[in-house]
Design a protein around this motif. Structure first.
Motif: not given
Lengths: 278, 466
Positions: A178-203
């Motif tokens: 239930g955490l509400k957020m306005d945006e996400v900043i993701a920095i790390g190895p490329m697979p980590m950033m990509r996976a993070t984007c995959d998580v946030t995209k549907p929302f």
């Protein structure tokens, strides 16, 4: 100039150096990077600035010893100077003035997340940090992140501390919780950033990533750092390094990051045999 | 009286030279230089000087070579040209001084460039060029970029007594002379020597400073500088915007040449910067940069090095000498051929270039006949490296970070053609930053003109700007 004033070993493969460079220290903003060269005959590599002290005229760099140049850098001691250091380069991160932002840092990517957390925290943004690594001993800069966050979550791949799993999975849990957020900043190895984007995209949560492609000059001259964002070619050094992660062509970015994999192997082998301290 | 032939330039044999990065043209001996100089008619009203953007006193220095007064010859050249060893090697004399030489109409103009190079190299080896430092004016001037325009402007201003600092973004001064033009046309030792001369005039060079990022132009003024000359060059490489351009193995000419010339990637792993050498290298474009890129490919060991150009031989913008040298070395010219797509394998590496044949139609705005595609003529050219040598556009960092410094829509800084004055008072500009990709000597000419105007402006009590 470029003298190393402080050196810390953060993990067996990650080091932190505080470097004297009053030009960069005076100007750098969160999100920007520098290009450095360790020695004559050396290559130019980009590193995102992890912290800065304008009064002292110093910047902090955190790096993982993965290639020849980062290993050479790791061999420098306090009092040594880097041969060249130029910056700040790239466009500063567009940070919000209010709301809630999740700062997701994976591995050595926790370091470049820090200046953004600091700035947002100062502005009064609610900062929820999720930092992770393979194992609990590899988590870096936790104290600094805590000092600039309203909430901190730890993730480890092996479950030795905090959430058992990747940073992206940790974020998924927080969203589910239930955490509400306005945006996400993701920095790390490329697979980590990509996976993070995959998580946030549907929302539909806006997600910034910091790309770290191969560069040569870092000022827009060579075009080595081409990244496709939203179907358009961007030069990471002058248009980035922060991009909308949902628009990035990750397959291409991954492929381009590995262009010199064979050469990196050759260089690393040579370094091991030329008196490297590892 | 029949005209004596131009004295030939000794060159490295094409078969040998494609295996090394040493100079192709090896330079005149004293005998050759004196003999060539003796051909000069010493015209009463010489026309050659009008063809030189930095107004070298051509007949005077040639006469001094003829009289074997080499020291005086180089001193005479250096009165107006701060980088003669560079100009003697890379200027397109055939479209400048030599084309207006009285003997040009016989097809055998004086080899002015070769003589200039001889004098400069002689000076470097034996000479004792005295540096006369001017009375210091106490005024500080900043120059942005240590390329041909900046070095020239800085040297001229230093000679006039100004305290000049050049800010250079790369780790070594020289600009295109150091990152762009290959060793076999312009050895980097020669560039370092010329830069050394500029420094000996009292010019201070600070590397690793990106003006607009590290320091802004307004901050330069706050620091007590009275004028700024911008010679930042043409930064951003152009691509074709065709599919496949981001495949692994596609380089811009800037990247390809920077890796080789500045970073010495041809000597990897002795030097740390790598490059993909390629067995079959296709270079798109036909300017001097394309010729440099394709000839580098041969020297890196390519089996086939190919120029791909959409127009015909007549329309190629490269110097005739460069095209000829490339041909001798075995470069293939695929003319009237335009790439439509870069092809790659499943791992994303370049495997070929899909091209379409072109034919020449009506003349376009540039006066050259416009190439038009021949329908259905697509074919695939096999290659593993593609280098895009299509020109560059000026880097927007400066105009974007400097209030009042305006640029054209295509990126070039707006500057007065004669004086180099920009839209921002006390800021001058010249070279590729203003014109887009052009030549070393035109940039030097612009640097020179600006230096003159800076001096006049500051000495005349700083009248109206525009």
């Amino acid at each position: 100039m470029n003298e190393i004033l402080v050196k810390k070993v953060l993990t067996p493969v990650t080091k932190l150096v505080v470097v004297k460079n009053s030009y960069v220290a005076a100007k750098v903003k969160p999100g920007q990077f520098i290009i450095l060269r360790v020695r004559e005959n050396g290559e130019r590599i980009p590193l995102t600035v992890a912290d800065y002290d304008r009064e002292a005229g110093t910047i902090t760099l955190v790096f993982q010893e993965v290639g020849l140049t980062t290993r050479l850098l790791g061999q420098l001691s306090v009092g040594d100077c880097m041969l060249n250091l130029v910056g700040p380069l790239g466009v500063p991160a567009e940070l919000p003035e209010k709301g809630t932002v999740v700062a997701a840092g994976g591995g050595v990517g926790v370091a470049p997340i820090l200046p953004k957390c600091k700035e947002m925290h100062k502005r009064g943004v609610r900062v929820v940090s999720i930092i992770g690594a393979r194992s609990k001993d590899l988590i870096i800069m936790e104290g600094e992140i805590r000092a600039s966050s309203d909430e901190v979550h730890i993730c480890t791949d092996d479950g030795s501390r905090g959430f058992h799993g990747y940073v992206a999975d940790g974020l998924k849990e927080l969203i589910a919780g239930g955490l509400k957020m306005d945006e996400v900043i993701a920095i790390g190895p490329m697979p980590m950033m990509r996976a993070t984007c995959d998580v946030t995209k549907p929302f539909g949560i806006k997600t910034w990533v910091s790309m770290n492609p191969i560069m040569v000059d870092g000022t827009g001259m060579c075009g080595a750092c081409r990244v496709t964002v939203g179907g358009q070619t961007k030069f990471c050094c002058v248009d980035g390094p922060m991009f909308d992660g949902h628009q990035v062509d990750w397959d291409e970015a991954w492929r381009r990051a590995n262009v010199y994999r064979d050469e990196e192997k050759i260089a690393n082998e040579r370094c091991a045999s030329c008196g490297g301290d590892r | 009286m029949p005209v004596k032939q131009r004295t030939a330039m000794p060159v490295q044999d094409p078969k040998e030279r494609i295996a090394n990065f040493d100079q192709v043209a090896q330079g005149y001996t004293e005998e050759m230089a004196a003999s060539e100089a003796a051909r000069c008619l010493q015209c009463k009203n010489p026309t050659c000087m009008a063809g030189c953007p930095v107004a070298v006193k051509i007949p005077a220095f040639i006469k001094l070579i003829k009289d074997r007064k080499y020291q005086e010859a180089i001193d005479t050249i250096k009165e107006t040209n701060n980088l003669p060893a560079v100009c003697g090697r890379v200027c397109p004399q055939e479209t400048q001084c030599e084309t207006v030489c009285v003997l040009a109409r016989t097809g055998q103009p004086i080899a002015i460039g070769r003589l200039e190079r001889f004098a400069a190299d002689w000076g470097a080896q034996h000479g004792t060029t005295k540096v006369e430092k001017a009375q210091p004016s106490g005024k500080k001037i900043a120059v942005v970029g240590a390329g041909p325009a900046g070095l020239t402007c800085a040297a001229d201003l230093a000679k006039l007594g100004y305290q000049v600092t050049i800010f250079e973004s790369l780790h070594a001064p020289g600009g295109v002379l150091i990152y762009g033009i290959p060793e076999f046309r312009l050895p980097k030792d020669v560039v370092r020597r010329e830069v050394g001369y500029v420094k000996s005039l009292g010019v201070h060079i600070e590397t690793d400073i990106v003006i607009g990022r590290t320091i802004t132009i307004d901050e330069i003024f706050d620091d007590g500088y009275e004028a700024v000359f911008v010679g930042s060059g043409a930064g951003l490489p152009m691509f074709m915007r065709i599919p496949g351009e981001n495949l692994n193995g596609v380089y811009s000419a800037n990247e390809w040449l920077t890796r080789i010339n500045l970073m010495k990637a041809m000597r990897f792993p002795e030097f740390d910067t790598p490059i993909k050498k390629g067995r079959k290298v296709a270079v798109v474009g036909a300017g001097n940069v394309a010729m440099d890129a394709v000839r580098c490919a041969l020297r890196l060991g390519a089996e086939r090095a190919m120029i791909v150009y959409r127009r015909g031989r007549q329309e190629m913008p490269a110097r005739a000498e460069e095209v000829e040298n490339a041909g001798e070395e075995g470069v293939e010219f695929h003319l009237l051929t335009n790439p439509t797509r870069v092809l790659g394998n499943e791992k994303g590496w370049v495997t070929g270039l899909e091209c379409i044949r072109m034919e020449l139609g009506e003349p376009d705005k540039s006066g050259r006949r416009r190439p038009v595609p021949v329908p259905g003529s697509e074919f695939v050219m096999e290659c593993d490296i593609v280098v895009m040598a299509l020109g560059t556009t000026p880097n927007p960092i400066l105009s974007a970070t400097t209030q009042g410094l305006n640029a054209q829509t295509w990126g070039g800084l707006i500057a007065d053609e004669k004086t180099g004055r920009t839209t921002k008072p006390r800021v001058w500009a010249g070279g590729d930053a203003v014109t887009g990709s052009a030549t070393v000597i035109l940039a030097m000419g612009a640097g020179k003109a600006a230096a003159k105007d800076v001096d006049e402006y500051l000495r005349s009590g700083e009248g109206k700007w525009a």
